[in-house]
Design an enzyme around this catalytic site. Structure first.
Site, PDB file in Angstrom:
ATOM      1  N   ASP A 154      48.355  37.747  35.466  1.00 17.97           N
ATOM      2  CA  ASP A 154      47.283  38.008  34.403  1.00 17.97           C
ATOM      3  C   ASP A 154      47.995  39.332  33.843  1.00 17.97           C
ATOM      4  OD1 ASP A 154      43.894  37.700  34.393  1.00 17.97           O
ATOM      5  OD2 ASP A 154      44.796  39.341  33.307  1.00 17.97           O
ATOM      6  N   LEU A 202      42.709  36.603  36.879  1.00 22.11           N
ATOM      7  CA  LEU A 202      41.553  37.571  37.434  1.00 22.11           C
ATOM      8  C   LEU A 202      40.290  37.203  36.457  1.00 22.11           C
ATOM      9  CD1 LEU A 202      43.694  40.697  37.732  1.00 22.11           C
ATOM     10  CD2 LEU A 202      42.962  39.182  39.198  1.00 22.11           C
ATOM     11  N   GLY A 203      40.358  36.309  35.634  1.00 24.46           N
ATOM     12  CA  GLY A 203      38.854  36.068  34.864  1.00 24.46           C
ATOM     13  C   GLY A 203      37.753  35.335  35.788  1.00 24.46           C
ATOM     14  N   GLN A 204      36.885  34.859  34.944  1.00 20.14           N
ATOM     15  CA  GLN A 204      35.623  34.270  35.633  1.00 20.14           C
ATOM     16  C   GLN A 204      36.174  32.776  36.392  1.00 20.14           C
ATOM     17  OE1 GLN A 204      32.657  32.659  33.202  1.00 20.14           O
ATOM     18  NE2 GLN A 204      31.086  32.702  34.927  1.00 20.14           N
ATOM     19  N   ARG A 224      46.618  42.163  33.453  1.00 19.67           N
ATOM     20  CA  ARG A 224      46.058  43.347  34.210  1.00 19.67           C
ATOM     21  C   ARG A 224      46.391  43.409  35.686  1.00 19.67           C
ATOM     22  NH1 ARG A 224      39.865  42.641  34.384  1.00 19.67           N
ATOM     23  NH2 ARG A 224      39.868  40.213  34.186  1.00 19.67           N
ATOM     24  N   TYR A 268      36.765  31.391  17.871  1.00 20.17           N
ATOM     25  CA  TYR A 268      37.045  30.675  19.035  1.00 20.17           C
ATOM     26  C   TYR A 268      37.093  29.231  18.831  1.00 20.17           C
ATOM     27  CZ  TYR A 268      35.981  29.573  24.001  1.00 20.17           C
ATOM     28  OH  TYR A 268      35.849  29.198  25.344  1.00 20.17           O
ATOM     29  N   LYS A 323      40.026  26.588  19.545  1.00 23.04           N
ATOM     30  CA  LYS A 323      39.882  25.520  20.683  1.00 23.04           C
ATOM     31  C   LYS A 323      40.399  24.089  20.069  1.00 23.04           C
ATOM     32  CE  LYS A 323      39.178  27.723  24.326  1.00 23.04           C
ATOM     33  NZ  LYS A 323      40.437  27.697  25.308  1.00 23.04           N
ATOM     34  N   GLY A 378      45.758  34.176  33.170  1.00 26.71           N
ATOM     35  CA  GLY A 378      44.475  34.779  33.266  1.00 26.71           C
ATOM     36  C   GLY A 378      43.696  34.589  34.425  1.00 26.71           C
TER      37      GLY A 378
HETATM   38  P1  NAD Z   1      37.913  35.388  31.259  1.00 26.92           P
HETATM   39  O1  NAD Z   1      37.664  36.262  29.824  1.00 26.92           O
HETATM   40  O2  NAD Z   1      36.974  35.613  32.398  1.00 26.92           O
HETATM   41  O3  NAD Z   1      39.296  35.576  31.880  1.00 26.92           O
HETATM   42  C1  NAD Z   1      40.409  35.881  30.868  1.00 26.92           C
HETATM   43  C2  NAD Z   1      41.430  36.322  31.590  1.00 26.92           C
HETATM   44  O4  NAD Z   1      42.623  36.450  30.749  1.00 26.92           O
HETATM   45  C3  NAD Z   1      41.115  37.887  31.945  1.00 26.92           C
HETATM   46  O5  NAD Z   1      41.370  38.084  33.273  1.00 26.92           O
HETATM   47  C4  NAD Z   1      42.331  38.753  31.049  1.00 26.92           C
HETATM   48  O6  NAD Z   1      42.712  39.738  31.633  1.00 26.92           O
HETATM   49  C5  NAD Z   1      43.436  37.532  30.891  1.00 26.92           C
HETATM   50  N1  NAD Z   1      44.181  37.854  29.854  1.00 26.92           N
HETATM   51  C6  NAD Z   1      43.515  38.557  28.398  1.00 26.92           C
HETATM   52  N2  NAD Z   1      44.775  38.603  27.808  1.00 26.92           N
HETATM   53  C7  NAD Z   1      45.611  38.263  28.184  1.00 26.92           C
HETATM   54  C8  NAD Z   1      46.963  38.100  27.905  1.00 26.92           C
HETATM   55  N3  NAD Z   1      47.626  38.338  26.497  1.00 26.92           N
HETATM   56  N4  NAD Z   1      47.896  37.391  28.765  1.00 26.92           N
HETATM   57  C9  NAD Z   1      47.558  37.063  30.024  1.00 26.92           C
HETATM   58  N5  NAD Z   1      46.198  37.435  30.401  1.00 26.92           N
HETATM   59  C10 NAD Z   1      45.548  37.668  29.586  1.00 26.92           C
HETATM   60  O7  NAD Z   1      37.840  33.784  30.929  1.00 26.92           O
HETATM   61  P2  NAD Z   1      37.332  32.743  31.822  1.00 26.92           P
HETATM   62  O8  NAD Z   1      35.976  32.518  31.522  1.00 26.92           O
HETATM   63  O9  NAD Z   1      38.016  32.691  33.126  1.00 26.92           O
HETATM   64  O10 NAD Z   1      38.252  31.321  30.847  1.00 26.92           O
HETATM   65  C11 NAD Z   1      39.188  30.767  31.152  1.00 26.92           C
HETATM   66  C12 NAD Z   1      39.616  29.657  30.024  1.00 26.92           C
HETATM   67  O11 NAD Z   1      38.641  28.757  30.250  1.00 26.92           O
HETATM   68  C13 NAD Z   1      39.523  30.053  28.514  1.00 26.92           C
HETATM   69  O12 NAD Z   1      40.264  29.306  27.993  1.00 26.92           O
HETATM   70  C14 NAD Z   1      38.297  29.758  27.985  1.00 26.92           C
HETATM   71  O13 NAD Z   1      38.183  29.754  26.687  1.00 26.92           O
HETATM   72  C15 NAD Z   1      37.831  28.602  28.760  1.00 26.92           C
HETATM   73  N6  NAD Z   1      36.337  28.346  28.995  1.00 26.92           N
HETATM   74  C16 NAD Z   1      35.663  29.275  29.755  1.00 26.92           C
HETATM   75  C17 NAD Z   1      34.183  28.850  29.750  1.00 26.92           C
HETATM   76  C18 NAD Z   1      33.324  29.730  30.388  1.00 26.92           C
HETATM   77  O14 NAD Z   1      32.052  29.785  30.623  1.00 26.92           O
HETATM   78  N7  NAD Z   1      34.235  30.736  31.540  1.00 26.92           N
HETATM   79  C19 NAD Z   1      33.706  28.077  29.054  1.00 26.92           C
HETATM   80  C20 NAD Z   1      34.544  27.126  28.156  1.00 26.92           C
HETATM   81  C21 NAD Z   1      35.989  27.543  28.140  1.00 26.92           C
END
Ligand code: NAD
Length: 319
Positions: A34, A10-12, A36, A142, A146, A8
């Site tokens: 990722d 490419l996410g935040q 994508r 969610y 978790k 994952g």
């Molecule tokens: P995000 O939604 O920004 O990114 C998730 C990434 O996962 C995306 O790039 C997406 O393309 C990829 N993805 C989706 N389905 C997939 C699959 N089947 N296989 C592989 N990749 C896949 O999420 P984030 O904010 O970067 O969060 C990452 C982790 O941190 C998560 O477990 C989230 O629950 C946890 N988290 C985040 C926050 C926050 O504020 N960002 C807060 C608490 C916990």
């Protein structure tokens, strides 16, 4: 930590974590994955990258073996607000993805990190100064995934000896990659709108407190916990961590210190508000401080100043 696999990416979080890890541990030693591809994305362009759907266990294991990794950072998940609209998909991705990741870590004896969330708490959890170990009865899909994930990571540690570690992240605020559909996303959007339109319509009501953290502190926390001496860890997975707790009026006031004409309006999103109401106001992160020296650097105004400065540069081209 010598060779690190991230899902994952490419996410935040992943988009910033990958770049920081490559800087600290060497570009070739951080394998980004990722589901994508985004053309031109620096994470893909600047180092090893593989397409990986985390529900595909075989391919996950194959990539981990091929690159001979010793550390696994599992980030791919569906976030809180999106998960409420697609609960079955959230269960499939958040649970089966995690089981595959833990199995890979077990088979290859990897150091393992995955984040939980303040979403793992529920309406019966003490809302103020929420303890590390307390009631967890979340009312969202969610949250269900978790809590189950936290327990599973503990189980893999006690049953199979996997070196699992994790934190409960609060809402994360950052300027590089937009958040992926969480309940605290408003605290990112507000900065974009403050710069573009000098006003923001909040989907979360005034007076709703939630824990938050600026991304540099979140990245530091991941690395610090992964590098922590295992002998000091009483807890392993799901350490409460937070840097600040605020409600919408307070972030608006913080923005007004830099953009005095900023105006706040409200149009409450019932889905997000209901989730926010079920989460704590502020959590206690003393165990993380004691067991691995968690020490966030950013408070609200310091974060606001940095966000506005960085976003001004980022948006400058089309303001
Ligand atoms: P995000 O939604 O920004 O990114 C998730 C990434 O996962 C995306 O790039 C997406 O393309 C990829 N993805 C989706 N389905 C997939 C699959 N089947 N296989 C592989 N990749 C896949 O999420 P984030 O904010 O970067 O969060 C990452 C982790 O941190 C998560 O477990 C989230 O629950 C946890 N988290 C985040 C926050 C926050 O504020 N960002 C807060 C608490 C916990």
């Amino acid at each position: 930590m010598k060779k690190i696999l991230i899902t994952g990416c490419l996410g935040q979080i992943g988009s910033e974590l990958t770049i920081r890890l490559r800087k600290d541990y060497g570009t070739e030693n951080v394998i980004a994955t990722d589901i994508r591809k985004i053309d031109g994305n620096p994470v893909i362009e600047a180092g090893p990258f593989e397409i990986l759907d985390v529900t595909d266990k075989e391919k996950m294991l194959q990539i981990a073996k091929e690159y001979n990794v010793d550390t696994f950072i599992h980030l791919a998940a569906l976030l809180s607000a999106v998960a409420e609209t697609k609960p079955q998909l959230a269960w499939d991705l958040n649970m089966n993805g995690l089981v595959n990741a833990l199995e890979t870590a077990r088979e290859l004896n990897l150091l393992f990190f995955t984040p939980s969330s303040i979403g793992a708490f529920g309406p019966e959890t003490p809302a103020k100064n929420t303890p590390q170990d307390t009631i967890q009865r979340p009312t969202t899909m969610y949250g269900v995934t978790k809590v189950a994930g936290e327990l599973l990571c503990d189980y893999y540690h006690t049953k199979f000896g996997v070196n699992t570690r994790g934190v409960r992240f609060p809402g994360l605020i950052s300027y590089k990659t937009l958040p992926g559909g969480g309940t605290t996303d408003y605290a990112v959007e507000i900065y974009y709108e403050a710069l573009k339109n000098k006003q923001y319509t909040s989907p979360i009501s005034a007076g709703t407190y939630m824990d938050m953290m600026y991304m540099p502190d979140a990245i530091d926390a991941i690395i610090k916990l992964l590098e922590a001496d295992p002998k000091r860890l009483v807890h392993r997975n799901a350490f409460n961590i937070t840097a600040m707790s605020f409600e919408p009026e307070q972030i608006a006031d913080s923005i007004r210190k830099f953009i005095p004409e900023f105006k706040m309006n409200y149009a409450i999103d019932p889905v997000r508000q209901k989730i926010a109401d079920s989460w704590p106001d502020n959590i206690d992160s003393s165990c993380a401080k004691k067991e691995w020296d968690f020490a966030p650097q950013y408070h609200l105004d310091k974060m606001t100043e940095d966000m506005l400065e960085k976003l001004t540069k980022k948006l400058g081209a089309f303001l």
